[in-house]
Design an enzyme around this catalytic site. Structure first.
Site, PDB file in Angstrom:
ATOM      1  N   GLU A 168       0.911  -1.363  -0.030  1.00 44.52           N
ATOM      2  CA  GLU A 168       0.042  -0.064  -0.025  1.00 44.52           C
ATOM      3  C   GLU A 168       1.024   1.267  -0.021  1.00 44.52           C
ATOM      4  O   GLU A 168       0.627   2.028   0.745  1.00 44.52           O
ATOM      5  CB  GLU A 168      -0.861  -0.013   1.187  1.00 44.52           C
ATOM      6  CG  GLU A 168      -2.133  -1.312   1.140  1.00 44.52           C
ATOM      7  CD  GLU A 168      -2.976  -1.213   2.288  1.00 44.52           C
ATOM      8  OE1 GLU A 168      -2.489  -0.433   3.322  1.00 44.52           O
ATOM      9  OE2 GLU A 168      -4.161  -1.733   2.196  1.00 44.52           O
ATOM     10  N   GLU A 237      -6.949  -7.588  -1.203  1.00 45.92           N
ATOM     11  CA  GLU A 237      -7.658  -7.465   0.158  1.00 45.92           C
ATOM     12  C   GLU A 237      -8.883  -6.994   0.021  1.00 45.92           C
ATOM     13  O   GLU A 237      -9.373  -6.081  -0.375  1.00 45.92           O
ATOM     14  CB  GLU A 237      -6.872  -6.252   1.152  1.00 45.92           C
ATOM     15  CG  GLU A 237      -5.512  -6.866   1.614  1.00 45.92           C
ATOM     16  CD  GLU A 237      -4.984  -5.838   2.587  1.00 45.92           C
ATOM     17  OE1 GLU A 237      -5.705  -4.974   3.101  1.00 45.92           O
ATOM     18  OE2 GLU A 237      -3.633  -5.757   2.977  1.00 45.92           O
TER      19      GLU A 237
END
Length: 834
Positions: A168, A237
Site C-alpha cells: 500500500e 484485500e
C-alpha cells in the site's frame, strides 16, 4: 489373496515410479500470468484466497484453521511476513513458536492449498509500527532464501505461487514524487532478482513496474483495472469486516454485501480474490498498532478470533465459491458481453466457442427488488444483489439470499475456580530513587526514551508550594494542565492518583485538566504516560510523537500560571513490576504479595494481581472475562495475552441494512458495552494444573470478578424460501437443459459435543423478523413446531425440506412461503462438565 515376491517387487517399483513422476511434475510446476488470470502449469484458474496471519494464532490452531478454509472453498492462504517479530534487532532472528513461518507454509502445503507470501517487509495490518522500511533488502533475501532452502516455491514443487513486495505504498509514492517512484522501481527490481520463479505483486501501487502486478485493496474493487493490459485483475484485500479500537464499537460487514462485492469484481473479469481477513485472530502481547487497536483482531471474518466458523458468513461465501467454480471455464476463456436489463440492472455474459456459458445478473438498486427478462426467462433480483447462472439459464446462487444457518455464539462459564488472589502495588514513592532513571531539563518524546521496550514512561518533577498560598487557606484548588501527544496519562500527586485522560485513534492528542491537591512544601508530580500501540500506516514514523511534550502547567496559584515544561524532569522507563518480571513464573517470588481479600481499597491503581487455576476439560476455545477490571495487561504462564481495556464503546448502533455501499460507520454493534470484554486464552498455553495468571491493572478493579469462560454455539437460526437458489438444481452436463427441481432445505447444526435441545421458533408460511426476533406472519402451518421437533430435537444436526408436502398441506396457496427456525444448542450429557 496371496501375491508372489515378484509381483510384490513389481508393485513396489510401480509405486516408486508413480511417486517419482508426481515429484517431477511438482518440481516442474510453473506459475505465470496473462491478462485473464494466474496460470499454474499453463492453466488459467480462478483463485479464492484467505488471509490467516500465523503470529495471530498458535501453531496448534494452524492446521484446523487451514482445513476449515479449504472446506470453505479457499484455494490459497495469504499471510504477511512480520519483520519485527522475526528480526527484533538487526541480525538477530526469531522463527520459533508462533513465528515459525516454515512450519506454517508446510501446513498449508499439507492441506493441498497454495500460499501467497506477502513479504513486505512493511505490512500495515494494524500491527505495531507496521514495520519500518530500512534494511528491507536483507530481510527479503533472508525470507526468500529460507523458502528456497525448504523448496517451498511452486517452481520447486512447493505451495507458494505468489509473493508481494512493499505494501500500500502508492499514496506515499505520489507524495514523494520522483524519489517515491525511484524507490518503487528499486524494490521491484530487488524482489525480481531473488529468483523465486513466481510472480511478484504490489498492492495499491498504480506505478508497479513490469513484470510486477499491481493489485487492489478495499471494500470494493470492481472499478479496478491493472496498469497494463496484459496483467490479471487481482484483489489482494477484500475487507471482510473491519478492525476494532478501544472505546469504539465493533463492526460487522453483512455477508450479502461482501458476496455482492465479490460478484461485481468477478463479473467484470477479476480472477483472484483474497479475503482480508479469513481468520483475524489475536494481537498477542503488545503487537496491536493503530494506535488504540484492540487485542482482538476478529475482523468479523468467516472464522472468528477463536477459530470457530462464523455463520452465515462462512457458509454463504462457501456457496458463492462453488457457484463461481461452476463458471470457471467460461470466465477464464472469454470476455463479458454486457447488456442492460433495466435502469439499475445489467447482465454480464461469458460464452465460449465450445459451448460454455455463464451469466451474472446484477441489480444495483439499493431499495427495490426487480423482475428482469434474460434469455427469454424471468428472474427475480433482490436489491443490491447478483444472481449467478453457470449455464446462462439456471440461477444457482444469489448474493442477497442467504440459505445457510446463522449461529448465535455465547460465552459460558467453565466453572473453573481461581485460587486465592494476591496483590502487589507499584511503589510510586520511590520512583526517582533508582539508577534506571534519567534527568534532564524539558520534556522528552516517549518512544525515543523507551525504545518501545514498555508501554509506560514516568515523567517526574516536583514543585515547592509556599505556606501562604491562598488555596491552602480555603481558596480554590489549583489546576494542572497536561498536554499529551498520546495515548493516555495517569496523574499522581504525592503518590495519589489525581486523574486520568485518554486520546483516541482519530485524535491521539489530548489535554488533561484537573484540580490538584498540593500541600505546603515540596510536592511530587508523577505523570505516567501510556502508549496503546504505535502507528501502523503513513510516512515518516519518526515524526509521529508519543508522550507528554507539553505544555505542562499549574494555574490558580497566587503567582498566576506556572509553566513546568522546561524545569528539571526525571524519567523512568517501564514499571517496577516489569523490571522484576512479575509476569513470569520465575519472577513472582521477588516481592511480597498480599492476600487480595485483605486489601481495603479494591480500586487501588497500578496494582499487580496474581492467582493460579487449573485448565478446564474439553476442547472449546477459552477466554478471560475481564468485565470487573479497568485497563492494563494480562499474562498466563509468562506469556502475554495482550492489553485489556474495558472502556465502553461510543458509536451509532442503530441497525444495519446490507444494501448500499459498506463503510465501517454503517454497521456498528456493541454501543455502551466494553469494546472488548473477553480475551482469548490459547489452550496450548495451559498446563493441566497450576496455571499462573498475572494481571497488571492501571486504574483499579476487582480481580475476584475475573473468570474463565468457553466459547460455543448457543443457538442456530435459518430462514429459507421455497424457491431459494440451489446448486443442486443445475448439473454441469446439462448446460441449459431443464432439470428436476430439488426443493431447498434448512440445515441446522450445533458445535461438536452439542445437540439441539429445543425449538424456540418455527414457522412455515410468511414469518417475519430476523434471527432472535422471529414472529408468525399471516400465513403459518400449524405443523411447523411438530415437524422441526421431530426431526431435530436431541440431534447434533438436522435437515428439513422446505416444501408443502413436508408440512402436510399448503397453508396459503399461491403465496411464496418460507421456513424460519430458531433452535437452542446445549451440551450433550457427556459434555456437561466444565
Amino acid at each position: 489373496m496371496e501375491t508372489t515376491s515378484v509381483s510384490k517387487l513389481h508393485f513396489a517399483f510401480l509405486c516408486l515410479a508413480l511417486w517419482l513422476g508426481y515429484q517431477l511434475q511438482r518440481v516442474h510446476c510453473s506459475v505465470t500470468y496473462d491478462r485473464k488470470a494466474i496460470l499454474i502449469n499453463g492453466q488459467r484458474i480462478i483463485l479464492f484466497s484467505g488471509s490467516i496471519h500465523y503470529p495471530r494464532s498458535t501453531p496448534d490452531m494452524w492446521e484446523d484453521l487451514i482445513y476449515k478454509a479449504k472446506e470453505g472453498g479457499i484455494d490459497v492462504i495469504e499471510t504477511y511476513v512480520f519483520w519485527n517479530v522475526h528480526e527484533p534487532s538487526q541480525g538477530n532472528y526469531n522463527f520459533e513458536g508462533r513465528f515459525d513461518l516454515v512450519r506454517f507454509v508446510k501446513t498449508i502445503q499439507k492441506a493441498g492449498l497454495y500460499a501467497h507470501l506477502r513479504i513486505g517487509p512493511y505490512v500495515c495490518a494494524e500491527w505495531n509500527f507496521g514495520y519500518l522500511k530500512k534494511a528491507m533488502k536483507g530481510f527479503t533475501e533472508k525470507i526468500v532464501g529460507m523458502m528456497k532452502s525448504e523448496r517451498l516455491y511452486e517452481s520447486q514443487g512447493g505451495p507458494i505461487i505468489l509473493s508481494q513486495i512493499e505494501n500500500e505504498y502508492g499514496a506515499q509514492s505520489k507524495l514523494l514524487g520522483p524519489a517515491g517512484q525511484k524507490y518503487v522501481n528499486w524494490a521491484a527490481k530487488m524482489a525480481i532478482e531473488t529468483g523465486t520463479g513466481v510472480p511478484w505483486l504490489m498492492c495499491k501501487e498504480d506505478d508497479a513496474p513490469d513484470p510486477v502486478i499491481d493489485t487492489c485493496n478495499g471494500f470494493y474493487c470492481d472499478y479496478f483495472t491493472p496498469n497494463r493490459p496484459y496483467k490479471p485483475t487481482i484483489w489482494t484485500e477484500a475487507w471482510s469486516g473491519w478492525f476494532s479500537e478501544f472505546g469504539g464499537p465493533n463492526h460487522e460487514r453483512p455477508v450479502q454485501d461482501l458476496a455482492f462485492a465479490v460478484g461485481r469484481f468477478l463479473q467484470k473479469g477479476g480472477s483472484f480474490v483474497n479475503y482480508y481477513m479469513y481468520h483475524g485472530g489475536t494481537n498477542f502481547g503488545r503487537t496491536a498498532g493503530g494506535p488504540f487497536i484492540t487485542t482482538s483482531y476478529d475482523y468479523d471474518a468467516p472464522l472468528d478470533e477463536y477459530g470457530l466458523v462464523r455463520q452465515p458468513k462462512y457458509g454463504h461465501l462457501k456457496e458463492l465459491h462453488k457457484a463461481i467454480k461452476m463458471c470457471e471455464r467460461a470466465l477464464v476463456s472469454s470476455d463479458p458481453v454486457v447488456t442492460s436489463l433495466g435502469n439499475f440492472q445489467q447482465a454480464h455474459v461469458y460464452s465460449t466457442e465450445s459451448g460454455d456459458c455463464a451469466a451474472f445478473l446484477a441489480n444495483y438498486d439499493i431499495k427495490s427488488s426487480v423482475r428482469v427478462m434474460f434469455n427469454n426467462m424471468h428472474y427475480n433480483l433482490p436489491p443490491w444483489s447478483i444472481s449467478i447462472l453457470p449455464d446462462c439459464r439456471n440461477a444457482v446462487f444469489n448474493t442477497a439470499k442467504v440459505g445457510v444457518q446463522t449461529s448465535q455464539m455465547q460465552m459460558l462459564s467453565t466453572n473453573t475456580q481461581m485460587f486465592s488472589w494476591e496483590s502487589f502495588d507499584e511503589d510510586i514513592a520511590s520512583l526517582d530513587d533508582g539508577s534506571a532513571t534519567i534527568t534532564t531539563s524539558g520534556l522528552l518524546e516517549q518512544i525515543n526514551v523507551t525504545r518501545d521496550t514498555s508501554d509506560y514512561l514516568w515523567y517526574i518533577t516536583s514543585v515547592d508550594i509556599g505556606s501562604s498560598e491562598s488555596f491552602l487557606h480555603g481558596g480554590k484548588l489549583p489546576t494542572l494542565i497536561v498536554q499529551s501527544t498520546g495515548h493516555a496519562v495517569h496523574v499522581f500527586i504525592n503518590g495519589q492518583l489525581s486523574g486520568s485522560a485518554y486520546g483516541t485513534r482519530e485524535d491521539r492528542r489530548f489535554t488533561y485538566t484537573g484540580p490538584v491537591n498540593l500541600r505546603a512544601g515540596t510536592n511530587k508530580i508523577a505523570l505516567l504516560s501510556v502508549a496503546v500501540g504505535l502507528q501502523n500506516v503513513g510516512g515518516h514514523f519518526e515524526t509521529w510523537n508519543t508522550g507528554i511534550l507539553g505544555p505542562v502547567a499549574l494555574r490558580g496559584l497566587d503567582q498566576g500560571k506556572w509553566d513546568l515544561s522546561w524545569q528539571k524532569w526525571t524519567y523512568q522507563v517501564g514499571l517496577k513490576g516489569e523490571a522484576m518480571n512479575l509476569e513470569s513464573p520465575n519472577g513472582i517470588s521477588s516481592v511480597e504479595w498480599m492476600d487480595s481479600a485483605l486489601v481495603l481499597d479494591k480500586n487501588q491503581p497500578l496494582t499487580w494481581h496474581k492467582t493460579y487455576f487449573n485448565a478446564p476439560e474439553g476442547d472449546e476455545p477459552l477466554a478471560l472475562d475481564m468485565e470487573g477490571m479497568g485497563k492494563g495487561q494480562i499474562w498466563i504462564n509468562g506469556l502475554s495475552i495482550g492489553r485489556y481495556w474495558t472502556a465502553p464503546a461510543a458509536g451509532n448502533c442503530n441497525g444495519c441494512s446490507y444494501a448500499g455501499s459498506f463503510r465501517p460507520p454503517k454497521c456498528q454493534v456493541g454501543c455502551g458495552q466494553p469494546t472488548q470484554r473477553w480475551y482469548h486464552v490459547p489452550r496450548a498455553w495451559l498446563k493441566p494444573n497450576h496455571n499462573l495468571l498475572v494481571v497488571f491493572e492501571e486504574l483499579g478493579g476487582d480481580p475476584s470478578r475475573i473468570s474463565l469462560v468457553k466459547r460455543s454455539v448457543g443457538g442456530v437460526c435459518a430462514d429459507v424460501s421455497e424457491y431459494h437458489p440451489n446448486i443442486r438444481n443445475w448439473r454441469i452436463e446439462s448446460y441449459g437443459k431443464s432439470e428436476v427441481f430439488h426443493p431447498p432445505k434448512v440445515h441446522l447444526h450445533c458445535s461438536p459435543g452439542q445437540a439441539i435441545s429445543s425449538i424456540k421458533f418455527a414457522s412455515f408460511g410468511t414469518p417475519l423478523g430476523t434471527c432472535g426476533n422471529y414472529e408468525q406472519g399471516v400465513c403459518h402451518s400449524p405443523a411447523s413446531y411438530a415437524i422441526l421437533e421431530k426431526k431435530c430435537i436431541g440431534k447434533p444436526r438436522c435437515t428439513v425440506t422446505v416444501s408443502n408436502s413436508n408440512f402436510g398441506h399448503d397453508p396459503c396457496p399461491n403465496v411464496l412461503k418460507r421456513l424460519s427456525v430458531e433452535a437452542v444448542c446445549a451440551p450433550t450429557a457427556s459434555n456437561r462438565r466444565g
